[in-house]
Design a protein around this motif. Structure first.
Motif, PDB file in Angstrom:
ATOM      1  N   SER A  80       0.862  -1.175   0.000  1.00  7.82           N
ATOM      2  CA  SER A  80       0.000   0.000   0.000  1.00  7.82           C
ATOM      3  C   SER A  80       0.897   1.222   0.000  1.00  7.82           C
ATOM      4  O   SER A  80       1.800   1.339   0.835  1.00  7.82           O
ATOM      5  CB  SER A  80      -0.928   0.013   1.220  1.00  7.82           C
ATOM      6  N   ILE A  81       0.671   2.100  -0.972  1.00  4.80           N
ATOM      7  CA  ILE A  81       1.528   3.262  -1.163  1.00  4.80           C
ATOM      8  C   ILE A  81       0.650   4.508  -1.198  1.00  4.80           C
ATOM      9  O   ILE A  81      -0.244   4.621  -2.036  1.00  4.80           O
ATOM     10  CB  ILE A  81       2.335   3.135  -2.463  1.00  4.80           C
ATOM     11  N   LEU A  82       0.909   5.428  -0.289  1.00  2.00           N
ATOM     12  CA  LEU A  82       0.135   6.660  -0.179  1.00  2.00           C
ATOM     13  C   LEU A  82       0.955   7.811  -0.756  1.00  2.00           C
ATOM     14  O   LEU A  82       2.106   8.016  -0.366  1.00  2.00           O
ATOM     15  CB  LEU A  82      -0.204   6.937   1.287  1.00  2.00           C
ATOM     16  N   ILE A  83       0.361   8.527  -1.697  1.00  2.00           N
ATOM     17  CA  ILE A  83       1.042   9.653  -2.338  1.00  2.00           C
ATOM     18  C   ILE A  83       0.320  10.938  -1.954  1.00  2.00           C
ATOM     19  O   ILE A  83      -0.868  11.098  -2.248  1.00  2.00           O
ATOM     20  CB  ILE A  83       1.063   9.498  -3.869  1.00  2.00           C
ATOM     21  N   LEU A  84       1.041  11.834  -1.297  1.00  2.39           N
ATOM     22  CA  LEU A  84       0.482  13.128  -0.909  1.00  2.39           C
ATOM     23  C   LEU A  84       1.043  14.167  -1.862  1.00  2.39           C
ATOM     24  O   LEU A  84       2.190  14.616  -1.722  1.00  2.39           O
ATOM     25  CB  LEU A  84       0.865  13.455   0.541  1.00  2.39           C
ATOM     26  N   GLY A  85       0.267  14.511  -2.877  1.00  5.21           N
ATOM     27  CA  GLY A  85       0.705  15.487  -3.860  1.00  5.21           C
ATOM     28  C   GLY A  85       0.535  16.903  -3.345  1.00  5.21           C
ATOM     29  O   GLY A  85      -0.024  17.134  -2.268  1.00  5.21           O
ATOM     30  N   PRO A  86       1.004  17.880  -4.115  1.00  4.63           N
ATOM     31  CA  PRO A  86       0.843  19.273  -3.697  1.00  4.63           C
ATOM     32  C   PRO A  86      -0.617  19.664  -3.462  1.00  4.63           C
ATOM     33  O   PRO A  86      -0.908  20.497  -2.601  1.00  4.63           O
ATOM     34  CB  PRO A  86       1.441  20.055  -4.881  1.00  4.63           C
ATOM     35  N   GLU A  87      -1.542  19.056  -4.228  1.00  6.55           N
ATOM     36  CA  GLU A  87      -2.956  19.403  -4.072  1.00  6.55           C
ATOM     37  C   GLU A  87      -3.862  18.196  -3.874  1.00  6.55           C
ATOM     38  O   GLU A  87      -4.926  18.330  -3.270  1.00  6.55           O
ATOM     39  CB  GLU A  87      -3.436  20.189  -5.306  1.00  6.55           C
ATOM     40  N   LYS A  88      -3.462  17.035  -4.405  1.00  5.73           N
ATOM     41  CA  LYS A  88      -4.331  15.857  -4.337  1.00  5.73           C
ATOM     42  C   LYS A  88      -3.579  14.650  -3.795  1.00  5.73           C
ATOM     43  O   LYS A  88      -2.350  14.616  -3.783  1.00  5.73           O
ATOM     44  CB  LYS A  88      -4.922  15.551  -5.722  1.00  5.73           C
ATOM     45  N   THR A  89      -4.376  13.663  -3.388  1.00  6.15           N
ATOM     46  CA  THR A  89      -3.838  12.474  -2.736  1.00  6.15           C
ATOM     47  C   THR A  89      -4.205  11.236  -3.543  1.00  6.15           C
ATOM     48  O   THR A  89      -5.319  11.126  -4.065  1.00  6.15           O
ATOM     49  CB  THR A  89      -4.429  12.344  -1.308  1.00  6.15           C
ATOM     50  N   ALA A  90      -3.259  10.306  -3.633  1.00  8.98           N
ATOM     51  CA  ALA A  90      -3.510   9.036  -4.316  1.00  8.98           C
ATOM     52  C   ALA A  90      -3.106   7.879  -3.411  1.00  8.98           C
ATOM     53  O   ALA A  90      -2.168   7.997  -2.620  1.00  8.98           O
ATOM     54  CB  ALA A  90      -2.736   8.966  -5.626  1.00  8.98           C
ATOM     55  N   LEU A  91      -3.831   6.774  -3.533  1.00 10.69           N
ATOM     56  CA  LEU A  91      -3.473   5.547  -2.839  1.00 10.69           C
ATOM     57  C   LEU A  91      -3.327   4.449  -3.882  1.00 10.69           C
ATOM     58  O   LEU A  91      -4.223   4.243  -4.703  1.00 10.69           O
ATOM     59  CB  LEU A  91      -4.550   5.161  -1.818  1.00 10.69           C
ATOM     60  N   ILE A  92      -2.187   3.777  -3.857  1.00  7.67           N
ATOM     61  CA  ILE A  92      -1.957   2.649  -4.754  1.00  7.67           C
ATOM     62  C   ILE A  92      -1.981   1.379  -3.914  1.00  7.67           C
ATOM     63  O   ILE A  92      -1.078   1.133  -3.118  1.00  7.67           O
ATOM     64  CB  ILE A  92      -0.613   2.768  -5.493  1.00  7.67           C
ATOM     65  N   ASP A  93      -3.051   0.633  -4.030  1.00 10.66           N
ATOM     66  CA  ASP A  93      -3.257  -0.648  -3.342  1.00 10.66           C
ATOM     67  C   ASP A  93      -3.573  -0.481  -1.854  1.00 10.66           C
ATOM     68  O   ASP A  93      -3.320   0.560  -1.256  1.00 10.66           O
ATOM     69  CB  ASP A  93      -2.075  -1.593  -3.549  1.00 10.66           C
ATOM     70  N   ALA A  94      -4.156  -1.543  -1.302  1.00 13.27           N
ATOM     71  CA  ALA A  94      -4.688  -1.451   0.057  1.00 13.27           C
ATOM     72  C   ALA A  94      -4.387  -2.683   0.904  1.00 13.27           C
ATOM     73  O   ALA A  94      -5.086  -2.943   1.879  1.00 13.27           O
ATOM     74  CB  ALA A  94      -6.201  -1.219   0.003  1.00 13.27           C
ATOM     75  N   ALA A  95      -3.353  -3.447   0.505  1.00 14.38           N
ATOM     76  CA  ALA A  95      -2.871  -4.566   1.323  1.00 14.38           C
ATOM     77  C   ALA A  95      -3.998  -5.534   1.697  1.00 14.38           C
ATOM     78  O   ALA A  95      -5.049  -5.565   1.062  1.00 14.38           O
ATOM     79  CB  ALA A  95      -2.154  -4.035   2.553  1.00 14.38           C
ATOM     80  N   GLU A  96      -3.753  -6.371   2.711  1.00 17.51           N
ATOM     81  CA  GLU A  96      -4.785  -7.256   3.236  1.00 17.51           C
ATOM     82  C   GLU A  96      -5.767  -6.446   4.085  1.00 17.51           C
ATOM     83  O   GLU A  96      -5.446  -5.357   4.568  1.00 17.51           O
ATOM     84  CB  GLU A  96      -4.158  -8.362   4.089  1.00 17.51           C
ATOM     85  N   ARG A  97      -6.936  -7.011   4.321  1.00 19.57           N
ATOM     86  CA  ARG A  97      -7.943  -6.280   5.077  1.00 19.57           C
ATOM     87  C   ARG A  97      -7.455  -5.904   6.473  1.00 19.57           C
ATOM     88  O   ARG A  97      -7.798  -4.843   7.002  1.00 19.57           O
ATOM     89  CB  ARG A  97      -9.228  -7.121   5.194  1.00 19.57           C
ATOM     90  N   SER A  98      -6.634  -6.765   7.070  1.00 25.39           N
ATOM     91  CA  SER A  98      -6.143  -6.499   8.427  1.00 25.39           C
ATOM     92  C   SER A  98      -5.314  -5.227   8.503  1.00 25.39           C
ATOM     93  O   SER A  98      -5.124  -4.667   9.586  1.00 25.39           O
ATOM     94  CB  SER A  98      -5.316  -7.690   8.916  1.00 25.39           C
ATOM     95  N   ALA A  99      -4.813  -4.762   7.355  1.00 22.59           N
ATOM     96  CA  ALA A  99      -3.970  -3.559   7.347  1.00 22.59           C
ATOM     97  C   ALA A  99      -4.771  -2.275   7.190  1.00 22.59           C
ATOM     98  O   ALA A  99      -4.210  -1.187   7.338  1.00 22.59           O
ATOM     99  CB  ALA A  99      -2.945  -3.651   6.215  1.00 22.59           C
ATOM    100  N   ALA A 100      -6.070  -2.372   6.908  1.00 23.81           N
ATOM    101  CA  ALA A 100      -6.873  -1.169   6.650  1.00 23.81           C
ATOM    102  C   ALA A 100      -6.797  -0.139   7.776  1.00 23.81           C
ATOM    103  O   ALA A 100      -6.640   1.059   7.501  1.00 23.81           O
ATOM    104  CB  ALA A 100      -8.326  -1.548   6.356  1.00 23.81           C
TER     105      ALA A 100
END
Length: 288
Positions: A46-66
Protein backbone atom coordinates in the motif's frame (compact mmCIF):
# COMPACT_ATOMS: atom_id res chain seq x y z
CA UNK A 1 -21.48 -12.06 -9.37
CA UNK A 2 -20.62 -9.03 -11.45
CA UNK A 3 -17.24 -8.91 -13.20
CA UNK A 4 -14.96 -5.90 -13.19
CA UNK A 5 -15.49 -5.54 -16.94
CA UNK A 6 -19.26 -5.38 -16.43
CA UNK A 7 -18.63 -2.75 -13.78
CA UNK A 8 -16.73 -0.76 -16.37
CA UNK A 9 -19.28 -1.37 -19.12
CA UNK A 10 -19.55 1.50 -21.52
CA UNK A 11 -15.87 2.24 -21.10
CA UNK A 12 -13.53 1.72 -24.04
CA UNK A 13 -11.08 -0.76 -22.55
CA UNK A 14 -9.00 -1.27 -25.68
CA UNK A 15 -5.34 -0.97 -24.75
CA UNK A 16 -3.77 1.87 -26.77
CA UNK A 17 -0.64 0.97 -28.72
CA UNK A 18 1.84 2.51 -31.06
CA UNK A 19 2.19 6.22 -30.45
CA UNK A 20 2.52 6.75 -26.71
CA UNK A 21 5.90 8.43 -26.24
CA UNK A 22 8.05 10.11 -23.63
CA UNK A 23 6.84 13.49 -24.84
CA UNK A 24 3.37 12.59 -23.54
CA UNK A 25 4.68 12.77 -19.96
CA UNK A 26 4.10 16.30 -18.65
CA UNK A 27 7.28 18.13 -17.72
CA UNK A 28 7.26 21.43 -15.92
CA UNK A 29 8.38 23.22 -12.79
CA UNK A 30 7.42 21.66 -9.49
CA UNK A 31 5.42 23.76 -7.07
CA UNK A 32 5.25 22.69 -3.44
CA UNK A 33 6.27 19.32 -2.08
CA UNK A 34 5.28 15.72 -2.65
CA UNK A 35 5.50 12.71 -0.35
CA UNK A 36 5.41 9.04 -1.26
CA UNK A 37 4.75 6.79 1.73
CA UNK A 38 5.49 3.09 1.29
CA UNK A 39 3.39 1.81 4.16
CA UNK A 40 4.41 -1.00 6.49
CA UNK A 41 1.43 -3.32 5.97
CA UNK A 42 3.10 -6.70 6.49
CA UNK A 43 3.12 -9.04 3.48
CA UNK A 44 1.34 -6.83 1.00
CA UNK A 45 1.53 -3.42 -0.56
CA UNK A 46 0.00 0.00 0.00
CA UNK A 47 1.53 3.26 -1.16
CA UNK A 48 0.13 6.66 -0.18
CA UNK A 49 1.04 9.65 -2.34
CA UNK A 50 0.48 13.13 -0.91
CA UNK A 51 0.70 15.49 -3.86
CA UNK A 52 0.84 19.27 -3.70
CA UNK A 53 -2.96 19.40 -4.07
CA UNK A 54 -4.33 15.86 -4.34
CA UNK A 55 -3.84 12.47 -2.74
CA UNK A 56 -3.51 9.04 -4.32
CA UNK A 57 -3.47 5.55 -2.84
CA UNK A 58 -1.96 2.65 -4.75
CA UNK A 59 -3.26 -0.65 -3.34
CA UNK A 60 -4.69 -1.45 0.06
CA UNK A 61 -2.87 -4.57 1.32
CA UNK A 62 -4.78 -7.26 3.24
CA UNK A 63 -7.94 -6.28 5.08
CA UNK A 64 -6.14 -6.50 8.43
CA UNK A 65 -3.97 -3.56 7.35
CA UNK A 66 -6.87 -1.17 6.65
CA UNK A 67 -6.79 0.47 10.11
CA UNK A 68 -3.08 1.19 9.74
CA UNK A 69 -3.58 2.67 6.27
CA UNK A 70 -6.39 4.89 7.53
CA UNK A 71 -4.30 5.97 10.53
CA UNK A 72 -1.37 6.88 8.30
CA UNK A 73 -3.64 8.90 6.02
CA UNK A 74 -5.02 10.80 9.00
CA UNK A 75 -1.62 11.36 10.59
CA UNK A 76 -0.25 12.64 7.30
CA UNK A 77 -3.05 15.19 7.11
CA UNK A 78 -4.95 13.57 4.27
CA UNK A 79 -8.70 14.18 4.48
CA UNK A 80 -9.70 12.22 1.39
CA UNK A 81 -8.30 10.05 -1.39
CA UNK A 82 -8.67 11.62 -4.81
CA UNK A 83 -7.39 8.62 -6.79
CA UNK A 84 -7.53 5.06 -5.42
CA UNK A 85 -5.71 2.62 -7.70
CA UNK A 86 -5.86 -1.16 -7.32
CA UNK A 87 -3.02 -2.58 -9.40
CA UNK A 88 -4.54 -6.08 -9.47
CA UNK A 89 -7.02 -8.06 -7.37
CA UNK A 90 -4.80 -10.24 -5.20
CA UNK A 91 -5.88 -9.91 -1.59
CA UNK A 92 -2.52 -8.50 -0.43
CA UNK A 93 -3.14 -5.53 -2.75
CA UNK A 94 -6.89 -4.92 -2.47
CA UNK A 95 -8.03 -6.61 0.76
CA UNK A 96 -8.39 -3.37 2.72
CA UNK A 97 -10.09 -1.46 -0.08
CA UNK A 98 -13.70 -1.82 1.04
CA UNK A 99 -12.99 -0.75 4.62
CA UNK A 100 -11.15 2.32 3.33
CA UNK A 101 -13.92 3.18 0.86
CA UNK A 102 -16.46 3.01 3.66
CA UNK A 103 -14.51 5.24 6.04
CA UNK A 104 -12.93 8.06 4.05
CA UNK A 105 -14.14 10.06 1.04
CA UNK A 106 -12.79 8.67 -2.24
CA UNK A 107 -13.28 10.62 -5.46
CA UNK A 108 -12.26 8.01 -8.03
CA UNK A 109 -11.61 4.26 -7.76
CA UNK A 110 -9.52 2.85 -10.59
CA UNK A 111 -9.17 -0.73 -11.83
CA UNK A 112 -7.22 -2.24 -14.67
CA UNK A 113 -9.60 -4.31 -16.82
CA UNK A 114 -9.09 -8.08 -16.62
CA UNK A 115 -9.76 -11.05 -18.88
CA UNK A 116 -12.94 -12.67 -17.57
CA UNK A 117 -11.14 -15.89 -16.65
CA UNK A 118 -8.84 -13.97 -14.27
CA UNK A 119 -11.56 -12.12 -12.35
CA UNK A 120 -11.50 -13.41 -8.75
CA UNK A 121 -14.53 -15.11 -7.25
CA UNK A 122 -13.54 -14.57 -3.62
CA UNK A 123 -16.08 -13.24 -1.13
CA UNK A 124 -13.89 -10.21 -0.43
CA UNK A 125 -13.73 -9.27 -4.10
CA UNK A 126 -17.45 -9.84 -4.64
CA UNK A 127 -18.22 -7.57 -1.68
CA UNK A 128 -16.03 -4.83 -3.13
CA UNK A 129 -17.74 -5.01 -6.53
CA UNK A 130 -21.17 -5.09 -4.91
CA UNK A 131 -20.34 -1.92 -2.97
CA UNK A 132 -19.05 -0.13 -6.06
CA UNK A 133 -22.10 -1.03 -8.16
CA UNK A 134 -24.69 -0.02 -5.59
CA UNK A 135 -26.77 2.93 -6.79
CA UNK A 136 -26.00 4.81 -3.59
CA UNK A 137 -22.22 4.40 -3.91
CA UNK A 138 -20.65 7.88 -3.93
CA UNK A 139 -17.46 6.75 -5.63
CA UNK A 140 -16.77 7.07 -9.35
CA UNK A 141 -15.32 3.82 -10.68
CA UNK A 142 -13.44 3.68 -13.95
CA UNK A 143 -10.79 1.88 -15.95
CA UNK A 144 -7.17 3.00 -15.84
CA UNK A 145 -5.46 2.38 -19.18
CA UNK A 146 -2.07 3.17 -20.70
CA UNK A 147 -1.83 6.88 -21.58
CA UNK A 148 -4.33 7.90 -18.87
CA UNK A 149 -3.01 10.69 -16.65
CA UNK A 150 -4.01 11.97 -13.23
CA UNK A 151 -3.12 15.42 -11.96
CA UNK A 152 -1.96 15.79 -8.34
CA UNK A 153 -1.42 19.54 -8.68
CA UNK A 154 1.80 21.53 -8.58
CA UNK A 155 3.10 19.80 -11.69
CA UNK A 156 2.82 16.28 -10.21
CA UNK A 157 1.31 13.73 -12.59
CA UNK A 158 0.58 10.00 -12.48
CA UNK A 159 0.67 8.26 -15.88
CA UNK A 160 -0.52 4.72 -16.54
CA UNK A 161 2.07 2.77 -18.55
CA UNK A 162 0.77 -0.79 -18.43
CA UNK A 163 -0.21 -3.55 -18.76
CA UNK A 164 0.38 -3.44 -22.50
CA UNK A 165 -1.13 -6.83 -23.35
CA UNK A 166 -3.76 -9.24 -22.09
CA UNK A 167 -1.80 -11.81 -20.11
CA UNK A 168 -2.79 -15.18 -18.71
CA UNK A 169 -1.43 -14.40 -15.26
CA UNK A 170 -2.93 -11.97 -12.77
CA UNK A 171 0.46 -10.62 -11.65
CA UNK A 172 1.33 -9.65 -15.20
CA UNK A 173 -2.02 -7.87 -15.50
CA UNK A 174 -0.85 -5.46 -12.79
CA UNK A 175 -1.40 -1.80 -13.50
CA UNK A 176 1.95 -0.04 -13.91
CA UNK A 177 2.05 3.60 -12.82
CA UNK A 178 4.62 6.36 -13.21
CA UNK A 179 4.76 9.47 -11.02
CA UNK A 180 6.58 12.58 -12.22
CA UNK A 181 7.19 15.72 -10.18
CA UNK A 182 9.70 18.23 -11.49
CA UNK A 183 12.93 16.35 -12.17
CA UNK A 184 11.99 13.41 -9.92
CA UNK A 185 10.20 10.21 -10.89
CA UNK A 186 8.81 7.06 -9.31
CA UNK A 187 7.71 3.78 -10.90
CA UNK A 188 5.07 1.51 -9.35
CA UNK A 189 4.76 -1.83 -11.22
CA UNK A 190 2.53 -3.75 -8.78
CA UNK A 191 3.33 -7.45 -9.05
CA UNK A 192 4.34 -7.33 -12.73
CA UNK A 193 6.61 -10.21 -13.70
CA UNK A 194 9.05 -10.85 -16.54
CA UNK A 195 6.50 -11.12 -19.35
CA UNK A 196 4.91 -7.75 -18.66
CA UNK A 197 8.26 -6.17 -17.78
CA UNK A 198 9.79 -7.34 -21.07
CA UNK A 199 6.93 -5.86 -23.09
CA UNK A 200 7.26 -2.57 -21.24
CA UNK A 201 11.00 -2.47 -21.90
CA UNK A 202 10.50 -3.26 -25.59
CA UNK A 203 7.84 -0.56 -25.95
CA UNK A 204 10.25 2.32 -25.54
CA UNK A 205 8.00 3.89 -22.92
CA UNK A 206 9.65 6.13 -20.29
CA UNK A 207 10.67 3.68 -17.57
CA UNK A 208 13.74 5.47 -16.21
CA UNK A 209 12.93 6.48 -12.65
CA UNK A 210 14.68 7.64 -9.50
CA UNK A 211 12.67 5.34 -7.25
CA UNK A 212 11.31 1.88 -8.04
CA UNK A 213 8.66 0.18 -5.96
CA UNK A 214 10.20 -3.29 -6.17
CA UNK A 215 7.86 -5.36 -8.35
CA UNK A 216 6.19 -8.36 -6.69
CA UNK A 217 7.71 -7.63 -3.27
CA UNK A 218 11.23 -8.31 -4.53
CA UNK A 219 10.46 -11.67 -6.13
CA UNK A 220 13.04 -13.30 -8.44
CA UNK A 221 10.28 -13.61 -11.09
CA UNK A 222 10.32 -9.83 -11.55
CA UNK A 223 13.89 -9.18 -12.62
CA UNK A 224 13.65 -8.98 -16.41
CA UNK A 225 17.03 -7.61 -17.53
CA UNK A 226 15.92 -5.05 -20.10
CA UNK A 227 13.26 -3.72 -17.75
CA UNK A 228 15.66 -3.32 -14.83
CA UNK A 229 18.23 -1.54 -16.98
CA UNK A 230 15.55 0.69 -18.52
CA UNK A 231 14.41 1.78 -15.05
CA UNK A 232 17.94 1.95 -13.53
CA UNK A 233 16.66 3.45 -10.28
CA UNK A 234 18.84 5.08 -7.67
CA UNK A 235 16.61 3.66 -4.95
CA UNK A 236 14.19 0.75 -4.60
CA UNK A 237 11.63 0.16 -1.88
CA UNK A 238 10.63 -3.43 -1.12
CA UNK A 239 7.21 -3.88 0.51
CA UNK A 240 7.17 -7.22 2.33
CA UNK A 241 6.29 -8.82 5.64
CA UNK A 242 8.81 -9.92 8.25
CA UNK A 243 9.73 -13.61 7.83
CA UNK A 244 7.04 -14.02 5.16
CA UNK A 245 6.26 -17.46 3.74
CA UNK A 246 7.27 -16.46 0.19
CA UNK A 247 10.90 -15.67 0.92
CA UNK A 248 10.47 -12.08 -0.29
CA UNK A 249 12.72 -10.36 -1.11
CA UNK A 250 14.66 -13.03 -2.97
CA UNK A 251 18.44 -13.12 -2.61
CA UNK A 252 18.81 -12.81 -6.39
CA UNK A 253 16.91 -9.54 -6.25
CA UNK A 254 19.11 -8.10 -3.53
CA UNK A 255 22.25 -9.24 -5.37
CA UNK A 256 21.08 -7.56 -8.58
CA UNK A 257 20.30 -4.36 -6.72
CA UNK A 258 23.79 -4.42 -5.23
CA UNK A 259 25.37 -5.07 -8.63
CA UNK A 260 23.43 -2.17 -10.18
CA UNK A 261 24.28 0.17 -7.32
CA UNK A 262 20.65 0.49 -6.27
CA UNK A 263 20.16 1.49 -2.65
CA UNK A 264 17.15 -0.29 -1.22
CA UNK A 265 14.77 -0.03 1.70
CA UNK A 266 12.64 -2.83 3.18
CA UNK A 267 9.40 -2.26 5.03
CA UNK A 268 9.86 -5.53 6.97
CA UNK A 269 13.03 -4.18 8.61
CA UNK A 270 12.53 -0.43 8.43
CA UNK A 271 8.78 0.02 8.74
CA UNK A 272 7.06 2.69 6.66
CA UNK A 273 9.47 4.29 4.19
CA UNK A 274 8.81 7.92 3.25
CA UNK A 275 10.27 9.64 0.20
CA UNK A 276 9.83 13.43 0.18
CA UNK A 277 10.70 15.63 -2.77
CA UNK A 278 10.53 19.24 -3.85
CA UNK A 279 10.88 18.19 -7.47
CA UNK A 280 14.67 18.23 -7.50
CA UNK A 281 15.94 16.32 -4.46
CA UNK A 282 14.52 13.22 -2.79
CA UNK A 283 14.94 12.66 0.94
CA UNK A 284 14.13 9.33 2.63
CA UNK A 285 13.08 8.72 6.21
CA UNK A 286 12.14 5.39 7.77
CA UNK A 287 9.92 4.49 10.69
CA UNK A 288 12.49 2.19 12.30
Amino acid sequence: GISVNELLSGTDITIPTGDFTHTDIPAGPAEGTLEVRFLDVGQGSSILILGPEKTALIDAAERSAAPDILEDLENAGGEQIDYFFVTHPHSDHFGGALDILEQVPVEQFLFAPLPDDLVPTTVTYEKLLTYLTDDSCPVETSAALPEDQFDLGGGATITILGPLEEYKDLNNMSMVLRLDFGDTSFLFPGDAEEESEGDLAASGLPLKADVLAAPHHGSRTSLEDDFMFAVSPTWAVISCGLDNDYGHPNEETLELYDQMGISYFRTDYQGTVIAATDGSDITFTTEK
